[in-house]
Design a protein around this motif. Structure first.
Motif, mmCIF file in Angstrom:
data_model
loop_
_atom_site.group_PDB
_atom_site.id
_atom_site.type_symbol
_atom_site.label_atom_id
_atom_site.label_comp_id
_atom_site.label_asym_id
_atom_site.label_seq_id
_atom_site.Cartn_x
_atom_site.Cartn_y
_atom_site.Cartn_z
ATOM 1 N N SER A 1 0.830 -1.214 0.000
ATOM 2 C CA SER A 1 0.000 0.000 0.000
ATOM 3 C C SER A 1 0.867 1.269 0.000
ATOM 4 C CB SER A 1 -0.944 0.016 1.202
ATOM 5 O OG SER A 1 -0.201 0.034 2.394
ATOM 6 N N GLU B 1 1.958 1.718 -3.552
ATOM 7 C CA GLU B 1 0.798 2.181 -4.335
ATOM 8 C C GLU B 1 0.596 3.676 -4.135
ATOM 9 O OE1 GLU B 1 -2.022 -1.852 -4.289
ATOM 10 O OE2 GLU B 1 -2.365 -0.260 -2.841
ATOM 11 N N THR C 1 -5.098 5.526 -10.532
ATOM 12 C CA THR C 1 -5.231 4.428 -9.560
ATOM 13 C C THR C 1 -4.082 3.454 -9.785
ATOM 14 O OG1 THR C 1 -7.627 4.644 -9.580
ATOM 15 C CG2 THR C 1 -6.735 2.620 -8.660
ATOM 16 N N LYS D 1 -2.705 -0.200 -8.511
ATOM 17 C CA LYS D 1 -3.152 -1.395 -7.771
ATOM 18 C C LYS D 1 -2.143 -2.504 -7.984
ATOM 19 C CE LYS D 1 -7.413 -3.932 -7.005
ATOM 20 N NZ LYS D 1 -8.737 -4.297 -7.491
ATOM 21 N N GLY E 1 -5.310 -0.903 -3.569
ATOM 22 C CA GLY E 1 -5.212 0.077 -4.641
ATOM 23 C C GLY E 1 -5.289 1.474 -4.041
ATOM 24 N N SER F 1 -5.836 5.669 -5.058
ATOM 25 C CA SER F 1 -6.236 6.627 -6.100
ATOM 26 C C SER F 1 -5.869 8.044 -5.673
ATOM 27 C CB SER F 1 -7.748 6.570 -6.321
ATOM 28 O OG SER F 1 -8.133 5.309 -6.785
#
Lengths: 136, 186, 169
Positions: free
Chosen positions: A41, A44, A94, A96, A102, A104
């Motif tokens: 995360s 991401e 986004t 992922k 994911g 954004s």
């Protein structure tokens, strides 16, 4: 003599239980730390924001190659399709890297952005910045 | 249960039995150790929170001076006495009364609160201690160019905490540039 | 016998104490790891600077004020002309995560030339200059420009980025 043998046995079991509890406790701690540090995360979030800022400062017509090797490696470990890690829908990026999750982030530059994996090296993602409503 | 040492006088080496002394000593060790551990942990937490606050805020200093660069370009394109300031500085190789005062009005007027030092003038590209360097010609409007930092020959370079914007003027005996320098505060 | 009993009692007390210390240390480690890896990156400062730069480019490029900037039509179609989209679909219940305010003044007289452009969520302006953690980030820039007739202007740009949920813990 008999009484001495009995006492030694008690001490050993106690010590073993003590050690095992310590190991269990430390294992839980180590597992937590490893899980947190390897969490996708963070990667991401990093790339979603980075790509959004790149798009914000870009002008049409631009082509930008972004090295995302660490993200691609993580996605491969999670058996994800590496060609679909980055998606741009309207003005939202986004990223992922796994089945769940994911991240954004929106950008304010009103441009048309397309993105794809650079198949020549499988380490970079390409961003193509065009004017809005452009068919180029 | 019965301890001979209990019957000793007040000024005896110890009024406590040995086994109890060992337990108190051991207990005290644990208390001190706990306090030391807690202090070290609090210190670590403090360092971590300080590290997080500095590392997780993303900022790029060099990007924030675009407005000064825009002002500089517009200043050079401004006409005075039917001639733009860039051409006039190129001819004179320095600022004159008109364009010098306008530079003061623009740059000191708009940015004096944002920067510790502002300098506009003509610089000569020369040899410095480490490679090439810009040597500013002192002028009566902005004084001396801010303390020496290697800057790029063309365009704008943000070096350390001073931002430079330069445009090539001419190359007669020396390469001359019209330059604006903005030294950040702090 | 007495001595053995005391040792057992002492060992049990020490074991409990030992685990208490382990819990304290583990708790501190978990807190520090969560602090480092739980805190999001705060990119709003650079984001507001980029926004200000884009707006500035919309007003003035190559040293000259862009044509049409002083017309009323420019105010009404500002976002379209400057290629800006202030919507933030990733913030579901938002009244707007951006605010832009731009004004043009006569450089000599400091008189306001055209009515100020205001786009986005004006409530964010309250947060500028205030003390606190979860506040929007503001960027205020001014620059000098001229038009083709050599008239000189001062342009003030204020850009604000909120996006607190995704940049501050």
């Amino acid at each position: 003599m008999k009484s001495i043998i009995g006492k030694r046995g008690d001490i050993l079991v106690g010590d073993v239980i003590f050690l095992v509890l310590n190991l269990v406790f430390l294992s839980i701690l180590v597992i937590f730390i490893v899980t947190k540090t390897n969490d996708s995360s963070i990667v991401e979030e990093k790339y979603a924001k980075q790509i959004a800022l790149i798009i914000d400062s870009a002008k049409p017509v631009m082509r930008i190659n972004l090295n995302m090797e660490d993200a691609i490696d993580k996605a491969q470990d999670a058996n994800q399709n590496i060609a679909e890690l980055v998606k741009i829908n309207g003005n939202v990026v986004t990223v992922k890297l796994g089945e769940k999750g994911g991240y954004s982030y929106s950008f304010f530059n009103n441009v048309n952005v397309s993105t794809y994996l650079d198949n020549s090296n499988n380490k970079e993602y390409v961003l193509i910045i065009n004017e809005k409503n452009s068919t180029k | 249960m019965y301890n001979k040492e209990k019957n000793q006088g007040f000024f005896s080496p110890s009024i406590f039995p040995k086994s109890r002394r060992a337990q108190i000593s051991e207990g005290l060790t644990w208390v001190v150790a706990t306090i030391v551990i807690i202090i070290i942990l609090l210190f670590s937490i403090f360092i971590t929170s300080f590290y997080v606050s500095s590392k997780k805020s993303i900022d790029i200093d060099s990007f924030s001076d675009f407005h000064a660069q825009k002002s500089f370009l517009s200043y050079l394109l401004t006409n005075q006495n039917q001639e733009n300031i860039y051409s006039k500085i190129k001819a004179d190789s320095n600022l004159n009364n008109d364009n010098g005062n306008l530079a003061l009005q623009i740059f000191n007027g708009l940015y004096k609160d944002d920067y510790s030092q502002i300098w506009v003038g003509v610089s000569i590209l020369g040899e410095g201690l480490i490679g090439t360097s810009m040597n500013g010609i002192e002028n009566e409007f902005f004084g001396r160019r801010p303390s020496s930092v290697v800057s790029g020959a063309m365009g704008s370079v943000a070096v350390k905490d001073t931002y430079y914007s330069a445009l090539f003027l001419k190359n007669d005996t020396e390469q001359k540039f019209v330059e604006a320098a903005f030294a950040k505060k702090g | 016998m007495i001595i053995n009993k005391n040792k057992k009692g002492a060992e049990k007390t020490i074991s409990v104490y030992w685990f208490a210390i382990l819990v304290i240390v583990a708790g501190a480690v978990i807190y520090m790891v969560s602090l480092v890896y739980g805190q999001p990156y705060d990119v709003r400062k650079i984001e507001s600077e980029i926004l200000a730069s884009n707006v500035a480019d919309c007003f003035s490029k190559g040293g000259y004020l862009n044509e049409g900037v002083l017309t009323s039509n420019f105010n009404q179609t500002f976002l379209e002309k400057c290629n800006l989209n202030l919507d933030s679909p990733d913030f579901s219940q938002s009244q707007g995560e951006y605010y832009i305010e731009a004004s043009i003044y006569d450089f000599e007289t400091n008189a306001l030339i055209a009515s100020s452009i205001k786009e986005g969520n004006p409530n964010l302006k309250i947060g500028c200059g205030a003390e606190g953690n979860k506040l929007p980030v503001c960027s205020e820039k001014s620059f000098y420009s001229i038009d083709r007739e050599q008239k000189s202007y001062k342009i003030n740009i204020l850009t604000i980025v909120n996006k607190v949920e995704k940049n501050v813990q």
